[in-house]
Design an enzyme around this catalytic site. Structure first.
Site, mmCIF file in Angstrom:
data_model
loop_
_atom_site.group_PDB
_atom_site.id
_atom_site.type_symbol
_atom_site.label_atom_id
_atom_site.label_comp_id
_atom_site.label_asym_id
_atom_site.label_seq_id
_atom_site.Cartn_x
_atom_site.Cartn_y
_atom_site.Cartn_z
ATOM 1 N N GLY A 31 0.775 -1.221 0.000
ATOM 2 C CA GLY A 31 0.000 0.000 0.000
ATOM 3 C C GLY A 31 0.809 1.275 0.000
ATOM 4 O O GLY A 31 1.800 1.424 -0.723
ATOM 5 N N ILE A 32 0.378 2.225 0.826
ATOM 6 C CA ILE A 32 1.043 3.519 0.906
ATOM 7 C C ILE A 32 2.485 3.361 1.364
ATOM 8 O O ILE A 32 3.377 4.072 0.900
ATOM 9 C CB ILE A 32 0.265 4.449 1.860
ATOM 10 C CG1 ILE A 32 -1.129 4.756 1.293
ATOM 11 C CG2 ILE A 32 1.026 5.755 2.092
ATOM 12 C CD1 ILE A 32 -2.044 5.486 2.263
ATOM 13 N N ASP A 51 8.444 -4.217 8.134
ATOM 14 C CA ASP A 51 7.081 -4.746 8.094
ATOM 15 C C ASP A 51 7.064 -6.040 8.906
ATOM 16 O O ASP A 51 8.074 -6.749 8.979
ATOM 17 C CB ASP A 51 6.665 -5.029 6.642
ATOM 18 C CG ASP A 51 5.164 -5.067 6.454
ATOM 19 O OD1 ASP A 51 4.604 -4.144 5.841
ATOM 20 O OD2 ASP A 51 4.530 -6.034 6.943
ATOM 21 N N TYR A 174 -11.460 4.527 15.382
ATOM 22 C CA TYR A 174 -10.474 4.880 14.359
ATOM 23 C C TYR A 174 -10.264 6.384 14.323
ATOM 24 O O TYR A 174 -9.136 6.881 14.349
ATOM 25 C CB TYR A 174 -10.960 4.373 13.000
ATOM 26 C CG TYR A 174 -10.033 4.678 11.850
ATOM 27 C CD1 TYR A 174 -8.890 3.916 11.632
ATOM 28 C CD2 TYR A 174 -10.304 5.723 10.963
ATOM 29 C CE1 TYR A 174 -8.036 4.178 10.573
ATOM 30 C CE2 TYR A 174 -9.466 5.990 9.901
ATOM 31 C CZ TYR A 174 -8.336 5.223 9.707
ATOM 32 O OH TYR A 174 -7.499 5.494 8.660
ATOM 33 N N LYS A 178 -6.845 8.611 15.256
ATOM 34 C CA LYS A 178 -6.198 9.482 14.277
ATOM 35 C C LYS A 178 -6.112 10.918 14.795
ATOM 36 O O LYS A 178 -5.112 11.605 14.575
ATOM 37 C CB LYS A 178 -6.934 9.426 12.941
ATOM 38 C CG LYS A 178 -6.847 8.065 12.250
ATOM 39 C CD LYS A 178 -5.401 7.627 12.033
ATOM 40 C CE LYS A 178 -5.294 6.332 11.269
ATOM 41 N NZ LYS A 178 -3.889 5.920 11.019
ATOM 42 N N THR A 209 -6.463 0.780 -0.739
ATOM 43 C CA THR A 209 -5.509 -0.051 -0.008
ATOM 44 C C THR A 209 -6.260 -1.217 0.645
ATOM 45 O O THR A 209 -7.507 -1.221 0.659
ATOM 46 C CB THR A 209 -4.795 0.751 1.098
ATOM 47 O OG1 THR A 209 -5.740 1.033 2.156
ATOM 48 C CG2 THR A 209 -4.209 2.045 0.559
#
Length: 277
Positions: A31-32, A51, A174, A178, A209
């Site tokens: 993804g990003i 990762d 979520y 954030k 994603t």
């Protein structure tokens, strides 16, 4: 007549270059994170692709190596190296900071979302989202920020979301993480700024994603999201990479404590209805 400011002016031709610098991209296996790692390497950085899925990190490195070899006239690609890291393990995070040595830029793209309304949320799900989206980021900032402060330079970049300022049903935890991450980074910017360390957030809109698979699988939902922004489309992960390079490079040398929205104007417009007048 000579320009008195010329001695202070950077080399604009190399403003975004990252030669001789090391960047760690957490979540760089997909993804990003993958696109960010490739973009940083294309600007000459040595990139550690971190990762928890080592195979995914190695795949990113292989893509970068092939891309670098295919461009003959580029200023120079940096090397990419894989590193297995579970950021939910605080000891592993500190060990990574110790083992990787001098790190000039830390990019954190890892995140998780459980879409449920508050009354349906479980305590375990709350802890899982907070654990990755907030606590793990806290540990990374502490572990890598300490070395940056000691060396007198560094850039810490993490991904918030447009949900840090705009919410909808099912996004409670979520969105809270954030928004909390933005405040954590702002505080880090205030505390580490005198030591030369910059801390910023990137807030994406809707990006294709694995995190948005649930939305993309519902045509009506996906189309509604696409038409809620000014460009009327979803973003590709590669469209976030430029913001990462900007915040990692000298092009953003006076930028800290900021949240950069890359959301196709979602937060700037109403987006839900186009009135006749």
């Amino acid at each position: 007549m000579s320009d008195p400011a010329a001695t202070d002016r950077p080399d604009y031709a190399r403003l975004f270059r990252l030669d001789a610098r090391t960047a760690v991209v957490v979540g760089g296996g997909s993804g990003i994170g993958r696109e960010s790692a490739l973009a940083l390497a294309a600007q000459g950085a040595r990139v550690i692709v971190a990762d928890r899925d080592r195979a995914a990190a190695e795949a990113t490195c292989a893509i970068g190596a092939a891309a670098g070899q295919s461009v003959d006239d580029a200023p120079g690609w940096g090397d990419l190296e894989s590193y297995e890291l579970d950021i939910l393990d605080e000891a592993a995070v500190q060990r990574a900071a110790d083992e990787l040595g001098v790190v000039d830029a830390l990019v954190v793209t890892a995140g998780v979302n459980v879409r449920k309304r508050i009354l349906d949320y479980s305590g375990e799900e709350f802890d899982r989202v907070v654990g990755l989206n907030l606590r793990a980021h806290f540990d990374l900032i502490r572990a890598f920020g300490r070395g940056m402060a000691q060396r007198g330079r560094g850039s810490i970049i993490a991904f918030s979301s447009m949900r840090a300022v705009l919410v909808e049903p099912g996004q409670s935890v979520y969105a809270a993480t954030k928004a909390g991450l933005v405040q954590l980074l702002r505080t880090a910017a205030a505390e580490l700024g005198p030591s030369g360390v910059r801390c910023n957030a990137i807030a994406p809109g809707v990006v294709d994603t694995p995190l948005t698979t649930q939305i993309k699988s519902n045509t009506e939902w996906a189309n509604a999201y696409a038409h809620a922004n000014a460009l009327h489309r979803w973003a590709h992960p590669s469209e976030l990479a430029g913001a990462v390079v900007f915040l990692a490079s000298d092009a953003s040398s006076y930028v800290t404590g900021s949240q950069l929205f890359v959301d196709a104007g979602w937060t700037a417009i109403d987006g839900r209805f186009d009135p006749p007048a």
